[in-house]
Enzyme design. Sequence first.
Site, mmCIF file in Angstrom:
data_model
loop_
_atom_site.group_PDB
_atom_site.id
_atom_site.type_symbol
_atom_site.label_atom_id
_atom_site.label_comp_id
_atom_site.label_asym_id
_atom_site.label_seq_id
_atom_site.Cartn_x
_atom_site.Cartn_y
_atom_site.Cartn_z
ATOM 1 N N GLY A 44 0.821 -1.202 0.000
ATOM 2 C CA GLY A 44 0.000 0.000 0.000
ATOM 3 C C GLY A 44 0.853 1.249 0.000
ATOM 4 O O GLY A 44 1.121 1.835 1.053
ATOM 5 N N SER A 50 4.458 7.070 3.955
ATOM 6 C CA SER A 50 5.126 6.126 4.859
ATOM 7 C C SER A 50 6.373 5.525 4.218
ATOM 8 O O SER A 50 7.309 5.128 4.935
ATOM 9 C CB SER A 50 4.166 5.022 5.286
ATOM 10 O OG SER A 50 3.590 4.380 4.167
ATOM 11 N N ASP A 69 2.108 -1.647 -4.851
ATOM 12 C CA ASP A 69 0.811 -0.998 -5.025
ATOM 13 C C ASP A 69 0.461 -1.004 -6.509
ATOM 14 O O ASP A 69 1.350 -0.858 -7.356
ATOM 15 C CB ASP A 69 0.877 0.447 -4.525
ATOM 16 C CG ASP A 69 -0.498 1.047 -4.218
ATOM 17 O OD1 ASP A 69 -1.403 0.929 -5.064
ATOM 18 O OD2 ASP A 69 -0.648 1.650 -3.142
ATOM 19 N N HIS A 144 -8.672 -2.175 2.595
ATOM 20 C CA HIS A 144 -9.198 -2.367 3.944
ATOM 21 C C HIS A 144 -10.458 -3.227 3.979
ATOM 22 O O HIS A 144 -11.191 -3.218 4.978
ATOM 23 C CB HIS A 144 -9.472 -1.005 4.592
ATOM 24 C CG HIS A 144 -8.219 -0.302 5.038
ATOM 25 N ND1 HIS A 144 -7.038 -0.358 4.329
ATOM 26 C CD2 HIS A 144 -7.951 0.463 6.120
ATOM 27 C CE1 HIS A 144 -6.111 0.343 4.954
ATOM 28 N NE2 HIS A 144 -6.641 0.855 6.056
ATOM 29 N N HIS A 169 -1.506 -1.459 9.961
ATOM 30 C CA HIS A 169 -2.045 -0.116 10.170
ATOM 31 C C HIS A 169 -3.569 -0.140 10.163
ATOM 32 O O HIS A 169 -4.186 -1.041 9.604
ATOM 33 C CB HIS A 169 -1.533 0.820 9.062
ATOM 34 C CG HIS A 169 -1.752 2.266 9.359
ATOM 35 N ND1 HIS A 169 -2.020 3.195 8.390
ATOM 36 C CD2 HIS A 169 -1.744 2.945 10.537
ATOM 37 C CE1 HIS A 169 -2.169 4.385 8.942
ATOM 38 N NE2 HIS A 169 -1.993 4.262 10.243
ATOM 39 N N ASP A 170 -4.149 0.872 10.787
ATOM 40 C CA ASP A 170 -5.603 1.061 10.845
ATOM 41 C C ASP A 170 -6.298 -0.084 11.570
ATOM 42 O O ASP A 170 -7.322 -0.604 11.117
ATOM 43 C CB ASP A 170 -6.192 1.253 9.448
ATOM 44 C CG ASP A 170 -5.725 2.555 8.803
ATOM 45 O OD1 ASP A 170 -5.521 3.531 9.552
ATOM 46 O OD2 ASP A 170 -5.557 2.592 7.577
#
Length: 214
Positions: A44, A50, A69, A144, A169-170
């Site tokens: 991603g 990042s 990605d 996600h 993450h998330d």
Amino acid sequence: MAPTPDILATFEAAKGFMPVDEGLALYAAARDAGRLGLPLLEVGTYCGRSTILLADAAREGGTVAVTVDHHRGSEEQQPGWEYHDPSVVDDDPGVGRMDTLPTFRRTLYKAGLEDHVIAVVGRSPQVAKVWQAPLGLVFIDGGHTDEHAGADYEGWAPHVAPGGLLVIHDVFPDPADGGQAPYRVYLRALASDAFTEVSVTRSLRVLRRTGLGN
């Protein structure tokens, strides 16, 4: 150790969604994993926010950051959705789709880190199928949905070397705070025989490979 002020300023100026405190936690994990001398891989890329931190940590560790990605945007970044950004849509009338690759390349150039990154343009599960090398770190921050987050975990977690790190993450335990797919991936990792938790910084989870499971 924190990134230099120049690297941190470039990170903060880059297009993306990761807040500074989570970025610093990611950087610390990448510095830790970089000591293994193995590549640090991100699923991603988006526009490279990042990636800056992973690349700088890879440079310090004498290794390389790999970022995967398709650059067409995840579900929530499509037109009509919450995180859509029309500035990263290809303005060719024959295309008209999201294309974050040019912005990502500008981000790396401005950071002076192009030589420390391998950018792989493709879908994560397809790339994972042909990947053969062990990794010091895998950072899961792609799609996600359960389908995409689950496939990222299944495709890349087995490549984390012993002592290496899996970063997710998330991760939102409370559904009111965000989508649950990364949280379910995090729970899968904890329930496996492979990973133990190292740190929690808001929605960022860092786990170390300590076993042989997946």
